[in-house]
Write a protein that holds these residues in place. Structure first.
Motif, PDB file in Angstrom:
ATOM      1  N   ILE A 200       0.854  -1.203   0.000  1.00 23.87           N
ATOM      2  CA  ILE A 200       0.000   0.000   0.000  1.00 23.87           C
ATOM      3  C   ILE A 200       0.890   1.254   0.000  1.00 23.87           C
ATOM      4  N   ARG A 201       1.976   1.205   0.756  1.00 24.81           N
ATOM      5  CA  ARG A 201       2.932   2.329   0.781  1.00 24.81           C
ATOM      6  C   ARG A 201       3.573   2.523  -0.601  1.00 24.81           C
ATOM      7  N   ARG A 202       3.940   1.425  -1.230  1.00 25.79           N
ATOM      8  CA  ARG A 202       4.569   1.502  -2.552  1.00 25.79           C
ATOM      9  C   ARG A 202       3.588   2.077  -3.581  1.00 25.79           C
ATOM     10  N   TYR A 203       2.323   1.677  -3.487  1.00 21.85           N
ATOM     11  CA  TYR A 203       1.279   2.205  -4.374  1.00 21.85           C
ATOM     12  C   TYR A 203       1.199   3.737  -4.230  1.00 21.85           C
ATOM     13  N   LYS A 204       1.245   4.210  -3.010  1.00 24.56           N
ATOM     14  CA  LYS A 204       1.217   5.655  -2.750  1.00 24.56           C
ATOM     15  C   LYS A 204       2.455   6.328  -3.351  1.00 24.56           C
ATOM     16  N   GLU A 205       3.629   5.718  -3.116  1.00 26.01           N
ATOM     17  CA  GLU A 205       4.895   6.272  -3.642  1.00 26.01           C
ATOM     18  C   GLU A 205       4.863   6.416  -5.153  1.00 26.01           C
ATOM     19  N   LEU A 206       4.226   5.433  -5.803  1.00 23.26           N
ATOM     20  CA  LEU A 206       4.189   5.435  -7.272  1.00 23.26           C
ATOM     21  C   LEU A 206       3.114   6.374  -7.825  1.00 23.26           C
ATOM     22  N   GLY A 207       2.325   6.967  -6.925  1.00 26.24           N
ATOM     23  CA  GLY A 207       1.305   7.923  -7.362  1.00 26.24           C
ATOM     24  C   GLY A 207      -0.122   7.398  -7.305  1.00 26.24           C
ATOM     25  N   GLY A 208      -0.330   6.254  -6.653  1.00 24.02           N
ATOM     26  CA  GLY A 208      -1.680   5.688  -6.533  1.00 24.02           C
ATOM     27  C   GLY A 208      -2.605   6.590  -5.736  1.00 24.02           C
ATOM     28  N   LYS A 209      -3.854   6.674  -6.196  1.00 24.46           N
ATOM     29  CA  LYS A 209      -4.811   7.582  -5.544  1.00 24.46           C
ATOM     30  C   LYS A 209      -6.029   6.881  -4.967  1.00 24.46           C
ATOM     31  N   HIS A 210      -6.415   5.772  -5.588  1.00 26.03           N
ATOM     32  CA  HIS A 210      -7.720   5.196  -5.239  1.00 26.03           C
ATOM     33  C   HIS A 210      -7.599   3.926  -4.400  1.00 26.03           C
ATOM     34  N   ILE A 211      -8.083   4.042  -3.169  1.00 27.10           N
ATOM     35  CA  ILE A 211      -8.090   2.910  -2.235  1.00 27.10           C
ATOM     36  C   ILE A 211      -9.528   2.650  -1.799  1.00 27.10           C
ATOM     37  N   SER A 212      -9.976   1.393  -1.919  1.00 33.25           N
ATOM     38  CA  SER A 212     -11.264   1.023  -1.318  1.00 33.25           C
ATOM     39  C   SER A 212     -10.987  -0.001  -0.227  1.00 33.25           C
ATOM     40  N   ILE A 213     -11.928  -0.135   0.688  1.00 36.78           N
ATOM     41  CA  ILE A 213     -11.742  -1.082   1.801  1.00 36.78           C
ATOM     42  C   ILE A 213     -12.934  -2.029   1.849  1.00 36.78           C
ATOM     43  N   GLY A 214     -12.640  -3.326   1.912  1.00 37.81           N
ATOM     44  CA  GLY A 214     -13.714  -4.311   1.933  1.00 37.81           C
ATOM     45  C   GLY A 214     -13.430  -5.418   2.927  1.00 37.81           C
ATOM     46  N   SER A 215     -14.490  -5.870   3.612  1.00 41.25           N
ATOM     47  CA  SER A 215     -14.326  -6.945   4.609  1.00 41.25           C
ATOM     48  C   SER A 215     -14.277  -8.318   3.962  1.00 41.25           C
ATOM     49  N   ASP A 216     -14.818  -8.436   2.730  1.00 38.10           N
ATOM     50  CA  ASP A 216     -14.961  -9.739   2.076  1.00 38.10           C
ATOM     51  C   ASP A 216     -15.758 -10.686   2.979  1.00 38.10           C
ATOM     52  N   SER A 217     -16.784 -10.133   3.626  1.00 34.45           N
ATOM     53  CA  SER A 217     -17.581 -10.933   4.570  1.00 34.45           C
ATOM     54  C   SER A 217     -18.465 -11.915   3.805  1.00 34.45           C
ATOM     55  N   HIS A 218     -18.581 -13.111   4.375  1.00 33.87           N
ATOM     56  CA  HIS A 218     -19.507 -14.111   3.837  1.00 33.87           C
ATOM     57  C   HIS A 218     -20.612 -14.384   4.854  1.00 33.87           C
ATOM     58  N   SER A 219     -20.633 -13.591   5.918  1.00 36.19           N
ATOM     59  CA  SER A 219     -21.627 -13.694   6.984  1.00 36.19           C
ATOM     60  C   SER A 219     -21.983 -12.265   7.408  1.00 36.19           C
ATOM     61  N   ALA A 220     -23.246 -12.069   7.765  1.00 38.36           N
ATOM     62  CA  ALA A 220     -23.681 -10.726   8.196  1.00 38.36           C
ATOM     63  C   ALA A 220     -22.876 -10.246   9.397  1.00 38.36           C
ATOM     64  N   TYR A 221     -22.421 -11.195  10.223  1.00 35.75           N
ATOM     65  CA  TYR A 221     -21.705 -10.803  11.436  1.00 35.75           C
ATOM     66  C   TYR A 221     -20.305 -10.254  11.131  1.00 35.75           C
ATOM     67  N   ASP A 222     -19.776 -10.588   9.968  1.00 37.60           N
ATOM     68  CA  ASP A 222     -18.450 -10.081   9.580  1.00 37.60           C
ATOM     69  C   ASP A 222     -18.535  -8.806   8.731  1.00 37.60           C
ATOM     70  N   THR A 223     -19.723  -8.443   8.302  1.00 37.22           N
ATOM     71  CA  THR A 223     -19.833  -7.236   7.471  1.00 37.22           C
ATOM     72  C   THR A 223     -19.329  -6.035   8.276  1.00 37.22           C
TER      73      THR A 223
END
Ligand code: ZN
Ligand code: ZN
Length: 272
Positions: A215-238
């Protein structure tokens, strides 16, 4: 922390073969947890689209998630998408599926790498050269970054859940620096989004995918777009690990986070 700022961009319902809860129940739980938005991204594996009935599941997913969107209007922003697996196995089919409904967001993943007839979970990593494997894996993802139907590259270091997590193999990322840079540059050049997948925080690996160095390297190279996801397969992990993902993004210099509506990139302040 403003609880209304929390967005989970990677959620599976029971319209994924390995998902266990309905979109309605997941939304109810998400509201209880104070989430602002979730994106349903049920599995859609291109290489087994018909044989494993992803055609039916994608259809049901869209309609069930649409009902949940209406039911929770004003309480929770419900985005509807898909997690497309192996788009490189048939780009024409990928295009047809993605354009068949007005999706908000499309994740791209490699679950079955080229040359393997099984999921990355089932590969015996102690019997292969993990560096060659990851170089090839990143090359496949680099190619995916050029696919117009993909918005977010999901869990780019997913095999590490097994390589480091299950097999306990020490992995030196410097040995795949060239391939890592090529992938990150392709993501940046094509204006794609890099996902911080927090499911690893709930598993033996205990880290996000990718982890901080990438993630740091992506920023260094000029990356701008980050999304965050739980990849939950259960409502309790959402929503699980989203806060940690936001802190990590902040540490790596991302003051804004990305989500998509109607497949358009939107930004929100990372005010964790
Ligand atoms: Zn996946
Ligand atoms: Zn997923």
């Amino acid at each position: 922390m403003h609880k209304e700022r929390i967005i989970d961009m990677h959620v599976h319902s029971d319209n994924s073969p390995d998902g266990i809860h309905s979109p309605m129940f997941i939304c109810e739980q998400a509201v209880d947890k104070g989430l602002r938005a979730i994106a349903f991204t049920d599995h859609c594996e291109i290489d087994t689209y018909h044989s494993q009935k992803y055609d039916c599941m994608a259809f049901h997913s869209y309609f069930e998630c649409s009902k949940a969107r209406v039911a929770f209007e004003g309480q929770l922003l419900v985005l509807i998408g898909l997690e497309i697996g192996q788009p490189n196995s048939d780009y024409e089919l990928t295009k047809k599926i993605v354009n068949s409904r007005p999706y908000d967001v499309i994740l791209g993943s490699i679950h079955t790498p080229k040359g393997f007839n099984c999921d990355i979970k089932e590969i015996e990593y102690d019997k292969i050269d993990v560096y060659d494997f990851m170089k090839n894996y990143f090359a496949e993802l680099t190619e995916m970054a050029y696919c117009p139907e993909i918005d977010i590259l999901a869990h780019i270091t997913c095999p590490m859940r097994r390589i480091q997590g299950k097999y306990g193999i020490a992995f030196d990322y410097e040995k795949i620096q060239k391939e890592t840079d090529e992938l990150l540059k392709a993501i940046i050049k094509n204006d794609k989004v890099l996902e911080i997948n927090t499911s690893g925080l709930r598993q033996p690996i205990g880290k996000t995918m990718p982890d901080e160095n990438i993630i740091r390297r992506y920023k260094e190279l000029g990356g701008k777009h980050i999304s965050i996801g739980s990849d939950s397969h259960s409502a309790y992990d959402t929503g699980a690990g989203i806060r940690e993902g936001m802190l990590l993004a902040k540490r790596c210099g991302f003051d804004r986070l990305t989500f998509l509506v109607d497949r358009e990139i939107m930004e929100i302040e990372n005010n964790i």
